[in-house]
Design a protein around this motif. Structure first.
Motif, PDB file in Angstrom:
ATOM      1  N   TYR A  91       0.865  -1.188   0.000  1.00 28.75           N
ATOM      2  CA  TYR A  91       0.000   0.000   0.000  1.00 28.75           C
ATOM      3  C   TYR A  91       0.897   1.231   0.000  1.00 28.75           C
ATOM      4  CZ  TYR A  91      -4.362   2.535   0.427  1.00 28.75           C
ATOM      5  OH  TYR A  91      -5.456   3.334   0.143  1.00 28.75           O
ATOM      6  N   ILE A  92       0.709   2.093  -0.990  1.00 30.46           N
ATOM      7  CA  ILE A  92       1.450   3.357  -1.052  1.00 30.46           C
ATOM      8  C   ILE A  92       0.547   4.453  -0.522  1.00 30.46           C
ATOM      9  CG2 ILE A  92       2.721   4.973  -2.507  1.00 30.46           C
ATOM     10  CD1 ILE A  92       3.257   2.680  -4.442  1.00 30.46           C
ATOM     11  N   ARG A  93       0.858   4.910   0.689  1.00 28.53           N
ATOM     12  CA  ARG A  93       0.081   5.960   1.360  1.00 28.53           C
ATOM     13  C   ARG A  93       0.468   7.320   0.789  1.00 28.53           C
ATOM     14  NH1 ARG A  93       1.998   6.975   6.058  1.00 28.53           N
ATOM     15  NH2 ARG A  93       0.160   7.344   7.366  1.00 28.53           N
TER      16      ARG A  93
ATOM     17  N   ASP B  36       2.966  -4.439   2.904  1.00 33.84           N
ATOM     18  CA  ASP B  36       4.230  -3.707   2.835  1.00 33.84           C
ATOM     19  C   ASP B  36       3.826  -2.249   2.586  1.00 33.84           C
ATOM     20  OD1 ASP B  36       6.882  -2.787   2.093  1.00 33.84           O
ATOM     21  OD2 ASP B  36       6.224  -3.024   0.013  1.00 33.84           O
ATOM     22  N   VAL B  37       4.093  -1.360   3.528  1.00 32.70           N
ATOM     23  CA  VAL B  37       3.568  -0.001   3.463  1.00 32.70           C
ATOM     24  C   VAL B  37       4.674   0.974   3.088  1.00 32.70           C
ATOM     25  CG1 VAL B  37       2.426   1.844   4.749  1.00 32.70           C
ATOM     26  CG2 VAL B  37       1.801  -0.547   5.179  1.00 32.70           C
ATOM     27  N   ARG B  38       4.402   1.817   2.101  1.00 29.79           N
ATOM     28  CA  ARG B  38       5.301   2.891   1.684  1.00 29.79           C
ATOM     29  C   ARG B  38       4.535   4.202   1.794  1.00 29.79           C
ATOM     30  NH1 ARG B  38       9.464   0.157  -1.103  1.00 29.79           N
ATOM     31  NH2 ARG B  38       9.215  -2.057  -0.584  1.00 29.79           N
ATOM     32  N   THR B  39       5.243   5.306   1.881  1.00 29.02           N
ATOM     33  CA  THR B  39       4.599   6.595   2.100  1.00 29.02           C
ATOM     34  C   THR B  39       5.224   7.670   1.228  1.00 29.02           C
ATOM     35  OG1 THR B  39       4.090   6.007   4.403  1.00 29.02           O
ATOM     36  CG2 THR B  39       4.027   8.345   3.836  1.00 29.02           C
ATOM     37  N   LEU B  40       4.353   8.485   0.623  1.00 23.99           N
ATOM     38  CA  LEU B  40       4.781   9.645  -0.140  1.00 23.99           C
ATOM     39  C   LEU B  40       3.979  10.861   0.318  1.00 23.99           C
ATOM     40  CD1 LEU B  40       4.864   8.115  -3.740  1.00 23.99           C
ATOM     41  CD2 LEU B  40       6.854   8.791  -2.388  1.00 23.99           C
TER      42      LEU B  40
ATOM     43  N   ILE C 291      -8.989  10.716  -0.657  1.00 16.25           N
ATOM     44  CA  ILE C 291      -9.029   9.547   0.233  1.00 16.25           C
ATOM     45  C   ILE C 291      -8.097   9.899   1.390  1.00 16.25           C
ATOM     46  CG2 ILE C 291      -8.648   7.063   0.459  1.00 16.25           C
ATOM     47  CD1 ILE C 291      -9.027   6.755  -2.511  1.00 16.25           C
ATOM     48  N   PRO C 292      -8.639  10.468   2.462  1.00 17.83           N
ATOM     49  CA  PRO C 292      -7.773  10.983   3.539  1.00 17.83           C
ATOM     50  C   PRO C 292      -6.841   9.912   4.091  1.00 17.83           C
ATOM     51  CG  PRO C 292     -10.038  11.708   3.838  1.00 17.83           C
ATOM     52  CD  PRO C 292     -10.061  10.697   2.735  1.00 17.83           C
ATOM     53  N   ILE C 293      -5.722  10.348   4.603  1.00 16.38           N
ATOM     54  CA  ILE C 293      -4.717   9.409   5.106  1.00 16.38           C
ATOM     55  C   ILE C 293      -5.289   8.521   6.210  1.00 16.38           C
ATOM     56  CG2 ILE C 293      -3.767  11.090   6.734  1.00 16.38           C
ATOM     57  CD1 ILE C 293      -1.833   8.377   4.731  1.00 16.38           C
ATOM     58  N   ALA C 294      -6.202   9.044   7.013  1.00 17.50           N
ATOM     59  CA  ALA C 294      -6.803   8.214   8.058  1.00 17.50           C
ATOM     60  C   ALA C 294      -7.605   7.070   7.459  1.00 17.50           C
ATOM     61  CB  ALA C 294      -7.700   9.073   8.957  1.00 17.50           C
TER      62      ALA C 294
END
Length: 279
Positions: free
Chosen positions: A222-224, A253-257, A231-234
């Motif tokens: 999931y790319i946050r 597997d979580v990634r964030t941008l 689609i809010p981060i919450a």
């Protein structure tokens, strides 16, 4: 073998949406294929009144998406995946509403996927999309701004219809805030020009939520997008938490941008680097 990235667009979008991402992936040495779901791309329903900006006529022009549901999306995606799979592993990437199609397809045919990736995409586990929208995690979401562009009666049209060709400055400002707050006005106008007016009304049934026995055994990412106001981060984090609780032995597997809902499509370098790493 070299994997192929299969890219699944969101609402009112098409394969054109992915052109910047495909360019960046190619520059990184990776193969990709962008899908046009039924009624999208050059098969989209674009009445002549959309081009002429005759909103009164646009409100009643028939839609080719009348009666076209999530099942048609899944069938089309699966037929594409079968052909792609002949040439090696598949990494499927869905943006926004495309996540609903990805989940439903992975439920039915997990053998066609080697990894599934949600790019700030809907990942329904415990609830319907309508129920997720009503949750506190969606509070502050700015996507309602898009409905200012709504045209016609969905029950009559058999589809939801948006007039992305609006010239209303207030509506354009609201759309920019909701979709591309970190972009320019010109970038927003160009992106809106790639969208088509109609989208399917069908967002699936409880059977299309994540199935732990099939979908749940696939490697998933999931790319946050922390600056996403559609689609809010919450809400993104709720999708992740519910999925991880469903299959705790196989978590995301979580990634964030730090970017907006459309940021990865307009400026794809960061997302393409993450995807290349998955390959």
């Amino acid at each position: 073998m070299t994997p192929t990235f299969v890219l699944i667009h969101g609402s009112n979008a098409n394969s054109f949406t992915w052109a910047p991402m495909q360019r960046e992936l190619a520059l990184l040495g990776h193969r990709s294929l962008a899908v046009d779901l039924p009624g999208h791309g050059f098969d989209a329903s674009v009445p002549a009144s959309y081009q002429t900006r005759d909103e009164a006529e646009l409100a009643h022009a028939p839609s080719s998406l009348d009666g076209v549901g999530l099942g048609a999306n899944v069938d089309h995606l699966v037929a594409t995946l079968r052909r792609v799979k002949e040439h090696g592993p598949v990494i499927a990437v869905a943006h926004s509403r495309g996540g609903m199609t990805l989940t439903a397809a992975a439920n039915r045919f997990p053998e066609l996927f080697d990894r599934i990736v949600y790019l700030s995409a809907w990942c329904c586990v415990e609830r319907t999309p309508r129920e997720y929208v009503a949750l506190p995690e969606n509070a502050g979401g700015a996507l309602d701004a898009a409905f200012g562009a709504a045209v016609g009666n969905p029950a009559e049209l058999g589809a939801s219809r948006m007039n992305w060709r609006t010239g209303d400055p207030a509506l354009l400002a609201a759309l920019k805030h909701a979709l591309l707050a970190d972009g320019t006005d010109a970038e927003l106008r160009v992106f809106l020009g790639t969208l088509t007016p109609d989208e399917s009304l069908d967002s699936g049934s409880p059977a299309d939520r994540a199935d732990p026995a099939t979908w749940g055994r696939l490697p998933r990412t999931y790319i946050r997008l922390t600056e996403d106001l559609s689609i809010p981060i919450a809400l993104q984090d709720l999708f992740i938490a519910e999925a991880d609780a469903l299959t705790p032995e196989n978590p995301f597997d979580v990634r964030t941008l730090a970017t907006s809902h459309l940021g990865p499509l307009v400026r794809p370098e960061g997302t393409a680097a993450i995807l290349a790493g998955l390959a």
